[in-house]
Design a protein around this motif. Structure first.
Motif, PDB file in Angstrom:
ATOM      1  N   TYR A  94     -22.353 -10.905  21.319  1.00  0.00           N
ATOM      2  CA  TYR A  94     -22.531 -11.601  20.284  1.00  0.00           C
ATOM      3  C   TYR A  94     -24.030 -11.525  19.682  1.00  0.00           C
ATOM      4  CZ  TYR A  94     -22.451 -15.802  17.138  1.00  0.00           C
ATOM      5  OH  TYR A  94     -22.682 -16.615  15.985  1.00  0.00           O
ATOM      6  N   MET A  95     -24.871 -11.749  20.558  1.00  0.00           N
ATOM      7  CA  MET A  95     -26.392 -11.865  19.995  1.00  0.00           C
ATOM      8  C   MET A  95     -26.803 -10.503  19.626  1.00  0.00           C
ATOM      9  SD  MET A  95     -27.927 -14.512  22.611  1.00  0.00           S
ATOM     10  CE  MET A  95     -29.443 -14.711  21.853  1.00  0.00           C
ATOM     11  N   SER A  96     -25.940  -9.213  20.199  1.00  0.00           N
ATOM     12  CA  SER A  96     -26.514  -8.092  19.657  1.00  0.00           C
ATOM     13  C   SER A  96     -25.745  -7.479  18.507  1.00  0.00           C
ATOM     14  CB  SER A  96     -26.421  -7.230  21.073  1.00  0.00           C
ATOM     15  OG  SER A  96     -25.165  -6.559  21.182  1.00  0.00           O
ATOM     16  N   GLY A  97     -24.748  -8.466  17.922  1.00  0.00           N
ATOM     17  CA  GLY A  97     -24.185  -7.995  16.839  1.00  0.00           C
ATOM     18  C   GLY A  97     -23.093  -6.909  17.393  1.00  0.00           C
TER      19      GLY A  97
END
Length: 306
Positions: free
Chosen positions: A85-88
């Motif tokens: 999620y945090m890395s797209g």
């Protein structure tokens, strides 16, 4: 491991087979570069596994007892579950964390807990709970092939169960199975309580009661459709798990049915779970603490009296 050389097993005493022999003889076939014994540090083991997964490996990390997952939650919850999620979507964490819980084998309060509801509350983690040998194998294969982290929660009381296991078969993550068809009451049960629910259904059949038993197999993501479809037919629901009733996975199942099928219910939903107390060390008290077929049968009779 034969299929994919990127699969490695990491954990305390895994080369010796682990506490219940689940990894026995793997080191003989695959060597100590793929079956790696570690120091006694769940935080370090899980952190190494997250890094390996981010680097392209498919680690299967064993936490001996689910009670010790408390020591690995930062790595599992704040790193493995959130990297994608945090890395797209640029990062994947194909990590499997195997552990086991449950009481009944005289392991004491710090080695007998059922903490799966904690893990099911974390977005980014899949959580599976096999109840049969076939599902233990099939869900583990599916978890290893997944590109996101999966926690496999086994039950120590089921390790000595025997059953047919199809070679290479996969059990899809997120798909429940109906273990027994019925018309009067739906029982949704997890892990060890699946077998207990089936035994209770046999007992109740002698009383003329037809019980449908559903095994979610995966508690996150939950197969809501199978549960809702069953309850819409039977109009009554009992949810059973070994964990404490308060805050347990059964509350989520009850909430789903209350929100989406309350107009189909002919009776209140009943939950079956353990008392809100640590697992006793005394054998007599531990036996009294455990829930099983008797409690499930009594819950079914209760919803039928409504």
């Amino acid at each position: 491991m034969r299929r994919d050389e990127g699969v490695v097993v990491i954990g305390e005493d895994v080369a010796e087979g682990g506490p219940y022999g689940a990894t026995r003889d793997l080191v003989v076939e695959f060597g100590d570069r793929r079956v790696i014994d570690t120091p006694i540090s769940e935080a370090a083991v899980t952190g190494v596994a997250v890094g390996a997964a981010l680097s392209g490996w498919r680690p299967v990390v064993e936490i001996m007892f689910i009670d010790f997952i408390t020591l690995a939650l930062d790595q599992l919850v704040n790193h493995a579950a959130k990297a994608r999620y945090m890395s797209g979507g640029q990062l994947r964490v194909p990590l499997v964390l195997r552990t086991q819980g449950g009481a009944g084998v005289r392991s004491g309060a710090q080695h007998s807990q059922s903490l799966e509801a904690w893990l099911a509350h974390v977005p980014g983690l899949a959580v599976v709970m096999p109840a049969t040998p076939a599902d233990a194998a099939g869900l583990l294969r599916a978890a290893i092939r997944a590109d996101d982290p999966v926690v496999v929660v086994e039950n120590k009381a089921l390790y000595y169960e025997k059953g047919e296991v199809a070679d290479g078969a996969l059990v899809p993550i997120g798909a429940a199975v109906t273990r027994r068809d019925g018309r009067d009451v739906t029982v949704v049960a997890t892990s060890r309580l699946v077998g207990e629910a089936l035994a209770a259904a046999d007992e109740l059949a002698a009383e003329g009661v037809s019980v449908e038993v559903i095994d979610p197999r995966t508690i996150n993501p939950l197969d809501r459709e199978t549960i809702l479809r069953s309850v819409s037919r039977t109009t009554r629901l009992v949810v059973a798990h070994e964990a404490a009733t308060i805050g347990g996975f059964g509350a989520e199942v009850a909430a789903v049915v209350a929100e989406e099928a309350i107009d189909r219910l002919a009776a209140p939903i009943v939950r079956v779970g353990a008392p809100f107390t640590p697992v006793p060390a005394s054998p007599v008290l531990e036996d009294a603490y455990l829930v099983g077929r008797r409690e499930i049968a009594d819950a079914v009779r209760r919803v039928l009296r409504w």
